[in-house]
Motif scaffolding. Structure first.
Motif, PDB file in Angstrom:
ATOM      1  N   LYS A  26       5.412 -12.627  -1.981  1.00 52.32           N
ATOM      2  CA  LYS A  26       6.744 -12.036  -1.829  1.00 52.32           C
ATOM      3  C   LYS A  26       6.661 -10.510  -1.837  1.00 52.32           C
ATOM      4  O   LYS A  26       7.341  -9.837  -1.054  1.00 52.32           O
ATOM      5  CB  LYS A  26       7.676 -12.526  -2.940  1.00 52.32           C
ATOM      6  N   THR A  90      14.030 -16.596  -3.631  1.00 50.66           N
ATOM      7  CA  THR A  90      13.246 -16.032  -4.723  1.00 50.66           C
ATOM      8  C   THR A  90      11.917 -16.759  -4.880  1.00 50.66           C
ATOM      9  O   THR A  90      11.754 -17.895  -4.428  1.00 50.66           O
ATOM     10  CB  THR A  90      14.013 -16.129  -6.061  1.00 50.66           C
ATOM     11  N   SER A  92      10.583 -17.913  -7.653  1.00 45.61           N
ATOM     12  CA  SER A  92      10.695 -19.067  -8.560  1.00 45.61           C
ATOM     13  C   SER A  92      11.319 -20.265  -7.851  1.00 45.61           C
ATOM     14  O   SER A  92      10.855 -21.404  -8.001  1.00 45.61           O
ATOM     15  CB  SER A  92      11.515 -18.688  -9.800  1.00 45.61           C
ATOM     16  N   ALA A 253       6.895 -15.408 -11.923  1.00 43.20           N
ATOM     17  CA  ALA A 253       8.021 -14.691 -11.312  1.00 43.20           C
ATOM     18  C   ALA A 253       8.838 -13.969 -12.385  1.00 43.20           C
ATOM     19  O   ALA A 253       9.325 -12.857 -12.164  1.00 43.20           O
ATOM     20  CB  ALA A 253       8.905 -15.671 -10.543  1.00 43.20           C
ATOM     21  N   PHE A 254       8.966 -14.598 -13.564  1.00 41.58           N
ATOM     22  CA  PHE A 254       9.702 -13.971 -14.669  1.00 41.58           C
ATOM     23  C   PHE A 254       8.927 -12.780 -15.233  1.00 41.58           C
ATOM     24  O   PHE A 254       9.482 -11.696 -15.458  1.00 41.58           O
ATOM     25  CB  PHE A 254       9.954 -14.992 -15.780  1.00 41.58           C
ATOM     26  N   LEU A 257       8.124 -10.201 -11.823  1.00 40.61           N
ATOM     27  CA  LEU A 257       9.248  -9.734 -11.011  1.00 40.61           C
ATOM     28  C   LEU A 257      10.558  -9.654 -11.782  1.00 40.61           C
ATOM     29  O   LEU A 257      11.548  -9.142 -11.264  1.00 40.61           O
ATOM     30  CB  LEU A 257       9.444 -10.658  -9.790  1.00 40.61           C
ATOM     31  N   GLU A 259      12.419 -12.163 -12.462  1.00 41.90           N
ATOM     32  CA  GLU A 259      13.371 -13.128 -11.920  1.00 41.90           C
ATOM     33  C   GLU A 259      13.841 -14.071 -13.029  1.00 41.90           C
ATOM     34  O   GLU A 259      13.033 -14.670 -13.739  1.00 41.90           O
ATOM     35  CB  GLU A 259      12.731 -13.959 -10.799  1.00 41.90           C
TER      36      GLU A 259
END
Length: 281
Positions: A26, A90, A92, A253-254, A257, A259
């Motif tokens: 991403k 996203t 995730s 991702a958390f 990023l 997210e």
């Protein structure tokens, strides 16, 4: 340690590596077109693998080329749809929707074997469908285009697992893996040159780091491990292990990023994981 346990641990390691790629990909797509990125990733992986395993490649026969081309084409479809989807959804969400493939595997396997799926598989599919709806449907009950592309990718990856399980015992598994990686690279390059954007050679270190991680670890290493280890376990068992991939993708991702899923998304992701496990048990 039994061969199946070794195979399962190796496949679990693959899911950890794949869990990181959603974030890396991403980030890379901010500066480089979809097929451009895929071609660089898979051509690098192919060259590395072909050189490292040149002894296996010397014994490549027509059957290996045929099976590798078939499996590679399906794999290309999976990555093309997944990478396109990441432009609009996203990391995730992409991980969890991609993970839906493990629900598809036992159903398609049952259809190919002309046997009705077990009750647990049917219940698992229903759980996953409801979870997928909670994660991806907007308030007006419409799909985000990125979510739709990623769902198509899940179907492609499901067929990839089934095809690898079918053919990896019939030919040299490492040569089979290298050929399919090469097929994805060539198809990505063709699509890259036929799109409107010019082919880009990255100039930033971050993108090249991402290409090397996804190319060497998440492609070359991962698919050679999968093709080799699936000799000692079944496609359905492989799919069950892959249920961990969306969990790792959400964690990375958390962390990387920032997210954060909505409550509806968290409930949906839990239902998908429950569905995956029910479908595979």
């Amino acid at each position: 340690m039994k061969k199946q346990l070794k195979a399962d641990l190796a496949l679990l390691l693959v899911t950890v590596v794949w869990g990181t790629t959603f974030v890396i990909t991403k980030n890379a797509l901010k500066d480089i077109p979809t097929y451009n990125f895929l071609s660089l990733r898979f051509i690098l992986a192919f060259l590395f693998s072909a050189i490292f395993f040149y002894k296996n490649m010397k014994n490549t026969n027509t059957k290996t080329l045929l099976y590798g081309t078939l499996i590679g084409s399906v794999l290309f479809a999976g990555y093309a749809f997944q990478t396109l989807g990441l432009n609009y959804t996203t990391a995730s969400k992409s991980g969890f929707i991609t993970g839906f493939s493990v629900v598809i595997v036992p159903i398609v396997s049952a259809l190919l074997l002309k046997r009705m799926p077990k009750g647990s598989s049917i219940i698992g599919v229903l759980f996953a469908i409801v979870g997928l709806g909670l994660m991806t449907l907007n308030t007006d009950l419409t799909f985000n285009i990125g979510d739709f592309y990623t769902l198509l990718c899940a179907f492609a990856f499901a067929f990839h697992i089934i095809l690898v399980g079918k053919y990896t015992t019939q030919v040299d598994s490492i040569a089979l893996a290298v050929i399919q990686i090469g097929v994805v690279g060539v198809l990505s390059l063709i699509f890259s040159f036929t799109t409107s954007k010019p082919f880009i050679i990255p100039t930033t270190t971050d993108i090249w780091i991402g290409i090397f991680i996804t190319g060497i670890l998440a492609t070359s290493g991962a698919y050679i491990i999968q093709n080799t280890m699936q000799k000692f376990t079944s496609p359905t068992h492989t799919a069950l292990i892959y249920t961990a991939e969306p969990v790792f993708s959400a964690i990375f991702a958390f962390i990387l990023l920032g997210e954060v899923m909505s409550t509806k998304g968290i409930i949906g992701s839990i239902l998908i994981v429950m569905g995956m496990i029910l479908a595979e048990i």
